[in-house]
Design a protein around this motif. Structure first.
Motif, mmCIF file in Angstrom:
data_model
loop_
_atom_site.group_PDB
_atom_site.id
_atom_site.type_symbol
_atom_site.label_atom_id
_atom_site.label_comp_id
_atom_site.label_asym_id
_atom_site.label_seq_id
_atom_site.Cartn_x
_atom_site.Cartn_y
_atom_site.Cartn_z
ATOM 1 N N LEU B 35 0.828 -1.210 0.000
ATOM 2 C CA LEU B 35 0.000 0.000 0.000
ATOM 3 C C LEU B 35 0.861 1.258 0.000
ATOM 4 C CD1 LEU B 35 -3.042 -0.690 2.366
ATOM 5 C CD2 LEU B 35 -3.009 -0.547 -0.114
ATOM 6 N N VAL B 36 1.947 1.225 0.758
ATOM 7 C CA VAL B 36 2.857 2.379 0.780
ATOM 8 C C VAL B 36 3.386 2.637 -0.631
ATOM 9 C CG1 VAL B 36 5.166 3.137 1.521
ATOM 10 C CG2 VAL B 36 3.569 2.225 3.195
ATOM 11 N N ALA B 37 3.868 1.560 -1.290
ATOM 12 C CA ALA B 37 4.417 1.711 -2.642
ATOM 13 C C ALA B 37 3.334 2.189 -3.613
ATOM 14 C CB ALA B 37 4.999 0.378 -3.111
ATOM 15 N N ALA B 38 2.119 1.621 -3.485
ATOM 16 C CA ALA B 38 1.028 2.010 -4.387
ATOM 17 C C ALA B 38 0.671 3.479 -4.173
ATOM 18 C CB ALA B 38 -0.182 1.122 -4.130
ATOM 19 N N GLY B 39 0.603 3.905 -2.914
ATOM 20 C CA GLY B 39 0.252 5.292 -2.608
ATOM 21 C C GLY B 39 1.291 6.268 -3.129
ATOM 22 N N LEU B 40 2.572 5.959 -2.880
ATOM 23 C CA LEU B 40 3.640 6.864 -3.337
ATOM 24 C C LEU B 40 3.681 6.929 -4.854
ATOM 25 C CD1 LEU B 40 6.557 5.905 -0.869
ATOM 26 C CD2 LEU B 40 5.076 7.911 -0.754
ATOM 27 N N SER B 41 3.485 5.772 -5.508
ATOM 28 C CA SER B 41 3.555 5.804 -6.977
ATOM 29 C C SER B 41 2.314 6.482 -7.563
ATOM 30 C CB SER B 41 3.775 4.412 -7.561
ATOM 31 O OG SER B 41 2.836 3.536 -7.091
ATOM 32 N N LEU B 42 1.161 6.341 -6.913
ATOM 33 C CA LEU B 42 -0.039 7.047 -7.396
ATOM 34 C C LEU B 42 0.169 8.564 -7.295
ATOM 35 C CD1 LEU B 42 -2.981 6.952 -8.360
ATOM 36 C CD2 LEU B 42 -3.693 6.832 -5.978
ATOM 37 N N GLU B 43 0.766 8.981 -6.191
ATOM 38 C CA GLU B 43 1.040 10.418 -5.998
ATOM 39 C C GLU B 43 1.980 10.923 -7.095
ATOM 40 O OE1 GLU B 43 2.337 14.145 -4.959
ATOM 41 O OE2 GLU B 43 3.746 12.467 -5.120
ATOM 42 N N ARG B 44 3.015 10.140 -7.387
ATOM 43 C CA ARG B 44 3.986 10.536 -8.409
ATOM 44 C C ARG B 44 3.340 10.532 -9.799
ATOM 45 N NH1 ARG B 44 6.643 13.822 -7.254
ATOM 46 N NH2 ARG B 44 6.688 14.533 -9.339
ATOM 47 N N LEU B 45 2.512 9.505 -10.046
ATOM 48 C CA LEU B 45 1.846 9.371 -11.340
ATOM 49 C C LEU B 45 0.910 10.544 -11.581
ATOM 50 C CD1 LEU B 45 1.664 7.269 -13.659
ATOM 51 C CD2 LEU B 45 -0.352 6.347 -12.533
ATOM 52 N N ALA B 46 0.205 10.957 -10.514
ATOM 53 C CA ALA B 46 -0.738 12.074 -10.646
ATOM 54 C C ALA B 46 -0.020 13.352 -11.044
ATOM 55 C CB ALA B 46 -1.480 12.277 -9.329
ATOM 56 N N GLU B 47 1.256 13.448 -10.682
ATOM 57 C CA GLU B 47 2.016 14.664 -11.015
ATOM 58 C C GLU B 47 2.840 14.494 -12.280
ATOM 59 O OE1 GLU B 47 3.995 16.091 -7.564
ATOM 60 O OE2 GLU B 47 2.140 16.137 -6.427
ATOM 61 N N GLY B 48 2.579 13.422 -13.019
ATOM 62 C CA GLY B 48 3.173 13.293 -14.351
ATOM 63 C C GLY B 48 4.436 12.491 -14.445
ATOM 64 N N GLY B 49 4.947 11.957 -13.340
ATOM 65 C CA GLY B 49 6.192 11.194 -13.412
ATOM 66 C C GLY B 49 5.913 9.697 -13.467
ATOM 67 N N TRP B 50 5.652 9.175 -14.669
ATOM 68 C CA TRP B 50 5.277 7.752 -14.722
ATOM 69 C C TRP B 50 6.467 6.825 -14.497
ATOM 70 C CZ3 TRP B 50 7.322 4.313 -18.223
ATOM 71 C CH2 TRP B 50 7.959 4.849 -19.346
ATOM 72 N N GLN B 51 7.671 7.260 -14.879
ATOM 73 C CA GLN B 51 8.833 6.377 -14.680
ATOM 74 C C GLN B 51 9.156 6.176 -13.191
ATOM 75 O OE1 GLN B 51 11.222 8.658 -17.381
ATOM 76 N NE2 GLN B 51 11.568 6.881 -18.682
ATOM 77 N N PRO B 52 9.285 7.275 -12.402
ATOM 78 C CA PRO B 52 9.509 7.045 -10.972
ATOM 79 C C PRO B 52 8.355 6.295 -10.316
ATOM 80 C CG PRO B 52 9.357 9.411 -11.447
ATOM 81 C CD PRO B 52 9.394 8.700 -12.740
#
Lengths: 406, 189
Positions: B35-52
């Motif tokens: 869940l931590v990884a999913a949450g952090l990556s969703l936050e990053r994805l929402a801001e346009g950084g799909w690679q990180p």
């Protein structure tokens, strides 16, 4: 080139652990990768380089301490007691060097904190006598404080935030190293790579120089005041606790632990003075920790485990002189520089430092007694270390020039 | 829409870190870290950084799977007796993370700062208060993922991918460490 100083030891640790059953081959591989890492560290240029968007930089003072750390790791393997598993020691040493190099070359302060956190987790997961929690707490807390300091330094809108950044930086580094008030117990039966001495004597010097040269660079003027004040305060605290604890300890592992603390107290005060002389003194003391106190502790460890009767031999007096920082050893020049720098700021501070330094003269004789009746291998090791320390003491300008404090 | 997705990411990351604080067995640890990884990556994805985002998710997934296999205690181990203080801690630290993200820090978006602060604070709380090696290493892995995101906030945008990769590798390494004998790593209770 700077990133290779990180890559070679890391690869060496991996290859060494894969070949650990083939003892001689593993040692050769570790030696080859260690030497390659040393060459990379020596020849790295101080200019900033970018790789995949990440900044890599090896400033001159950090480079000097990194090179000395490589030498210290080499000495630890060379002077390992008879019967010790040199492959395990070499692999741990290279792993530690990779961690040190990561801290030294990474330009992003959050990634420096990440390297410290990773090292704390891996170090605490090594088999040892103390529990995981007891071993991970101080360095992990230090890493978390470093993350806080990095985030606040990068962007905070308030004065309080800026001050907290300076405070968190110093407290984070002292916690990671394991200085008071985060001091851990030192049990000589514990293997050196898993004991707190790995942080106190091996990983700590580079971390503190990185703090003084790079991490503190982003602090604002207000945060800078808090940073210097906390450094001097913690330095005095460690110095006082080291001297007091040393007087109350019997000749044994505890006395060694407090002797590390005494040296670290001087280092913190030297860095907190924010002067060229203070930084030079701190650098010389760090070199002395890496090339004298740490290897001497490793040489004394078998005798500490046996807890035999303390004995002092003629050579022990020379060891005591070197450990106390008497002339002509390296610690003498460091102490002179520190007193000169402190007296220019406040004479009561210089007086306190002088008293604390003198208090280690008799304590160092007791430290030298912990070797008991030394074997031929220990005598050779002690002689080698004293010669190296003497060379640095006779020509300290070489180290001072390397760190940019001449 | 982007802001709402980023906020959801921060909430999921806080919830995952809370599960890490409340769990004492392998399913709880693995689910919390996921869940931590999913949450952090969703936050990053929402801001346009799909690679990180991808790297953080992959790192979290691998670390959770490796940690799951390494942890000997079976089950979820959630909300055991005496866990009320830990529940309160999760709520208080969540509120503290919002304050830190909105009032004290200024880099990146406030959702990103809040997510990093929540995971780092709760991971730190777990790491610093437990003697259980597996719980400590999993909490350390969560903090490493948060550091991967935070390092990207501190540096230029080109460094985001490399920083996320560093965080993901650190998380996997921590979870892959072999377990110590039970005597040296007893559950914290």
């Amino acid at each position: 080139m700077a990133e290779l100083a990180l890559g070679f030891p890391f690869a060496g640790a991996l290859v060494g652990s894969l070949l650990r059953r083939r003892h001689r081959l593993a040692l050769l591989a570790c030696l080859a990768f260690g030497l390659a890492g040393l060459v990379a560290a020596v020849t790295a240029r101080p200019e900033r380089a970018t790789l995949a968007g990440l900044d890599f930089q090896l400033a001159a003072p950090v480079q000097a301490i990194l090179v000395v750390s490589f030498l210290a790791a080499g000495l630890a393997v060379l002077l390992a007691p008879a019967g010790a598993d040199r492959v395990a020691l070499a692999v741990s040493g290279l792993g530690g060097l990779a961690a040190i190099a990561a801290v030294a070359v990474l330009g992003n302060p959050v990634l420096v904190a990440l390297a410290v956190l990773l090292t704390a987790g891996v170090h605490a997961a090594l088999p040892a006598l103390r529990s995981f929690g007891e071993r991970v707490r101080a360095p992990a807390f230090g890493a978390l404080l470093l993350v806080l300091a990095a985030l606040l330094t990068a962007g905070t809108g308030s004065l309080a935030g800026a001050r907290i950044a300076g405070l968190a930086l110093v407290l984070g580094v002292t916690a990671a190293i394991g200085l008071a008030p985060y001091l851990g117990a030192l049990d000589p039966r514990e293997p050196a790579p898993a004991s707190p001495v790995a942080w106190l004597g091996f990983l700590g010097p580079t971390l503190v120089v990185v703090m003084a040269t790079r991490l503190s660079g982003g602090l604002s003027a207000e945060a800078g005041d808090a940073y210097a004040a906390v450094l001097i305060g913690l330095g005095i605290f460690n110095l006082g606790l080291g001297a007091l604890g040393g007087w109350r300890s019997k000749p044994g592992a505890d006395l060694w632990r407090y002797s590390f603390l005494g040296d670290w107290g001087l280092v913190l005060v030297g860095l907190g003075l924010l002067s060229r002389d203070g930084f030079g003194a701190a650098s010389l003391l760090l070199v002395s920790i890496l090339l004298l106190r740490l290897p001497l502790y490793l040489l004394a460890r078998p005798a500490l485990v046996k807890t035999g009767r303390p004995e002092l031999h003629a050579a022990g007096l020379l060891v005591a002189a070197a450990l106390a920082g008497s002339a002509p050893f390296a610690g003498f020049a460091a102490r002179l520089l520190l007193l000169r720098s402190a007296s220019a700021v406040a004479w009561p501070l210089a007086l306190f430092l002088a008293v604390a330094m003198l208090s280690w003269l008799p304590l160092s004789i007791r430290l030298a007694q912990t070797f008991g009746r030394p074997s031929r291998r220990v005598t050779f090791g002690v002689a080698l270390l004293l010669v190296i320390n003497l060379a640095v003491g006779l020509y300290p300008a070489f180290i001072l020039k390397l760190v940019g404090a001449s | 829409m982007t802001g709402v997705l980023a906020l959801m990411g921060a909430l999921v990351a806080w919830f995952g870190a809370s599960i890490l604080v409340l769990a004492d067995a392998r399913r709880g640890f693995a689910f919390g870290l996921l869940l931590v990884a999913a949450g952090l990556s969703l936050e990053r994805l929402a801001e346009g950084g799909w690679q990180p985002a991808l790297l953080l998710a992959a790192g979290g997934l691998t670390a959770a799977l490796v940690g799951f296999r390494r942890t000997p205690r079976q089950g979820w181990g959630l909300l055991g007796p005496g866990s009320t203080p830990r529940v309160i801690l999760c709520l208080v630290f969540g509120a503290g993370a919002v304050w830190l993200g909105t009032a004290l820090l200024t880099i990146g978006s406030w959702q990103g700062r809040t997510a990093v602060a929540a995971v780092a604070a709760l991971g730190a709380a777990r790491l610093l208060t437990t003697d259980d090696q597996r719980a400590g290493l999993t909490a350390g892995a969560a903090v490493a993922l948060a550091c991967g995101l935070a390092a990207g906030l501190v540096n230029s945008s080109e460094a985001e991918t490399a920083a996320a990769l560093a965080g993901a590798l650190a998380a996997v390494t921590l979870c892959a460490m072999p377990s110590l004998p039970e005597a040296a790593g007893a559950p914290s209770g």
